[in-house]
Design a protein around this motif. Structure first.
Motif, PDB file in Angstrom:
ATOM      1  N   LEU A  52     -19.867 -47.940  28.407  1.00  0.00           N
ATOM      2  CA  LEU A  52     -19.703 -46.575  27.924  1.00  0.00           C
ATOM      3  C   LEU A  52     -18.694 -45.809  28.776  1.00  0.00           C
ATOM      4  CD1 LEU A  52     -23.460 -45.860  27.179  1.00  0.00           C
ATOM      5  CD2 LEU A  52     -21.633 -45.716  25.477  1.00  0.00           C
ATOM      6  N   GLU A  53     -18.754 -45.996  30.081  1.00  0.00           N
ATOM      7  CA  GLU A  53     -17.821 -45.299  30.967  1.00  0.00           C
ATOM      8  C   GLU A  53     -16.391 -45.767  30.748  1.00  0.00           C
ATOM      9  OE1 GLU A  53     -18.547 -42.693  32.898  1.00  0.00           O
ATOM     10  OE2 GLU A  53     -20.553 -42.836  32.016  1.00  0.00           O
ATOM     11  N   ARG A  54     -16.223 -47.042  30.416  1.00  0.00           N
ATOM     12  CA  ARG A  54     -14.869 -47.582  30.172  1.00  0.00           C
ATOM     13  C   ARG A  54     -14.429 -47.375  28.725  1.00  0.00           C
ATOM     14  NH1 ARG A  54     -17.323 -51.684  33.239  1.00  0.00           N
ATOM     15  NH2 ARG A  54     -17.683 -52.939  31.346  1.00  0.00           N
ATOM     16  N   ASP A  55     -15.261 -46.683  27.943  1.00  0.00           N
ATOM     17  CA  ASP A  55     -14.978 -46.392  26.537  1.00  0.00           C
ATOM     18  C   ASP A  55     -14.879 -47.658  25.696  1.00  0.00           C
ATOM     19  OD1 ASP A  55     -14.764 -44.320  24.688  1.00  0.00           O
ATOM     20  OD2 ASP A  55     -12.585 -44.485  24.600  1.00  0.00           O
ATOM     21  N   GLU A  56     -15.570 -48.724  26.147  1.00  0.00           N
ATOM     22  CA  GLU A  56     -15.630 -49.953  25.363  1.00  0.00           C
ATOM     23  C   GLU A  56     -16.673 -49.839  24.244  1.00  0.00           C
ATOM     24  OE1 GLU A  56     -14.468 -52.667  29.269  1.00  0.00           O
ATOM     25  OE2 GLU A  56     -16.410 -52.943  28.274  1.00  0.00           O
ATOM     26  N   ARG A  57     -17.613 -48.930  24.430  1.00  0.00           N
ATOM     27  CA  ARG A  57     -18.573 -48.580  23.386  1.00  0.00           C
ATOM     28  C   ARG A  57     -18.676 -47.067  23.339  1.00  0.00           C
ATOM     29  NH1 ARG A  57     -21.005 -53.159  21.613  1.00  0.00           N
ATOM     30  NH2 ARG A  57     -21.236 -54.893  23.078  1.00  0.00           N
ATOM     31  N   GLN A  58     -19.027 -46.555  22.160  1.00  0.00           N
ATOM     32  CA  GLN A  58     -19.120 -45.111  21.988  1.00  0.00           C
ATOM     33  C   GLN A  58     -20.447 -44.751  21.330  1.00  0.00           C
ATOM     34  OE1 GLN A  58     -16.268 -46.726  20.395  1.00  0.00           O
ATOM     35  NE2 GLN A  58     -15.267 -46.636  22.414  1.00  0.00           N
ATOM     36  N   LEU A 245     -22.520 -50.685  15.163  1.00  0.00           N
ATOM     37  CA  LEU A 245     -22.737 -52.082  15.534  1.00  0.00           C
ATOM     38  C   LEU A 245     -23.267 -52.822  14.316  1.00  0.00           C
ATOM     39  CD1 LEU A 245     -24.594 -51.445  18.915  1.00  0.00           C
ATOM     40  CD2 LEU A 245     -22.330 -52.496  18.706  1.00  0.00           C
ATOM     41  N   PRO A 246     -23.089 -54.140  14.257  1.00  0.00           N
ATOM     42  CA  PRO A 246     -23.687 -54.892  13.151  1.00  0.00           C
ATOM     43  C   PRO A 246     -25.194 -54.697  13.126  1.00  0.00           C
ATOM     44  CG  PRO A 246     -22.154 -56.265  14.391  1.00  0.00           C
ATOM     45  CD  PRO A 246     -22.329 -55.003  15.181  1.00  0.00           C
TER      46      PRO A 246
END
Length: 339
Positions: A52-58, A245-246
């Motif tokens: 989340l911090e690396r913006d890989e997930r939102q 997400l799926p």
């Protein structure tokens, strides 16, 4: 004013990480290390927080709160408990007597501010991951509840196939017959014989109008346990539609068991007859262990052993016994006998 650090024997703060979606939605809270030696959830939570911090997930909507280390004292000591078991007698206390009382006073309002709880744990002996499920909808007894369908729908999508129900009713029966143990402190004796002692994080969550499950991700040192925890968090986020997400496929091969008995260890010399693992089959009359005085502890019926703890402290749970449940979970009944 002195700049010297103030020495402290106990942690003075609890870390939580909260993300707020910009669209309305449910609030999810995820706990790791409620027991300090159960760290699979900690690793999974920190993995997600990093993404989340690396913006890989939102986070798209709702609220997500992550608590990587729920009991920092037990975690620091690398043991199940700090001064007592945080996952028992979990409630707000006007006059806190120990570290876990003070911790619960902070955690209870945090849980109550959310709708759904995922509590990540592990267990002592090798075995397959499983989920602890709350009661069916009811208006009576120890745990009145009205969100069972939502809880069951989540359980089917967490990942594990094995489901265990009946915790609080079974624990209350065990507490009712529990004797004051001379090997325990007065405080421990008072708590362990209190009818509310079986109330933990999920029971408290249900009492506040939410719902929640405990996921036992595997043995403490199982290298796959953090992945089980991580996938379960993502499955929960997907199921609640907090992230794109799926959708997790619901399991149709459930094995549903019901706890029917808890047996305490009374003496440090009480010993198991063999190295039991959770969900080992036990037959009626089969020897499970031997008390310090030579009395044999045997199974009164066919069933399964759950949470065997050869190192349990006197006055605490030694093992549980379970039987096949007739309950449907999200419309699915248990398929045959567990292996």
């Amino acid at each position: 004013m002195s700049s010297s650090p103030i020495p402290s024997q106990l942690p003075t703060a609890l870390r939580s990480i909260t993300y707020h979606g910009l669209e309305p939605g449910p609030g999810l809270i995820v706990l790791g290390a409620v027991h300090g030696n159960e760290t699979c959830g900690t690793g999974a939570i920190l993995r997600l927080a990093g993404e989340l911090e690396r913006d890989e997930r939102q986070l798209l909507r709702g609220t997500l709160t992550l608590v990587p280390v729920t009991n920092p004292l037990a975690f620091r000591r690398v043991q199940r408990m700090g001064e007592r078991n945080l996952n028992r007698n979990f409630r707000i206390t006007d006059a806190p007597q120990d570290f876990e009382d003070r911790l619960a006073n902070r955690l209870c309002p945090l849980l109550a501010a959310h709708d759904v709880l995922l509590d990540l744990h592990s267990f002592h002996t090798p075995g397959e991951p499983f989920v602890m499920l709350g009661p069916e909808n009811n208006d009576h007894g120890l745990e009145s509840f009205h969100r069972a369908p939502e809880e069951e729908a989540l359980v089917r999508r967490l990942g594990p196939r094995r489901i265990v129900e009946g915790w609080l009713d079974t624990y209350a029966v065990g507490v009712a017959r529990r004797l004051r143990n001379p090997n325990a402190t007065l405080r421990a004796q008072m708590l362990s014989t209190d009818p509310s002692y079986g109330i933990g994080t999920t029971e408290y969550m249900r009492s506040q109008g939410g719902y929640g499950v405990t996921l036992e991700c595997g043995q403490h040192d199982d290298p796959e346990a953090p992945d089980v925890a991580y996938r379960a968090i993502l499955n929960t986020l997907s199921h609640l539609e907090l992230m794109r997400l799926p959708p997790p496929p619901p399991r149709n091969d459930l094995e549903v068991l019901r706890l029917v008995e808890v047996v305490d260890r009374d003496d440090p010399l009480d010993a198991f007859s063999r190295p039991w693992q959770s969900f080992d089959r036990i037959r009626a009359g089969e020897e499970i262990g031997v008390r310090a005085n030579g009395a044999v502890v045997s199974s009164p019926a066919d069933g399964f052993i759950v949470f065997p703890n050869p190192n349990a402290l006197p006055g605490n749970e030694w093992f549980y016994r379970a039987e096949i449940s007739s309950r449907s979970v999200d419309g699915v009944k248990s398929r045959g006998l567990p292996s």
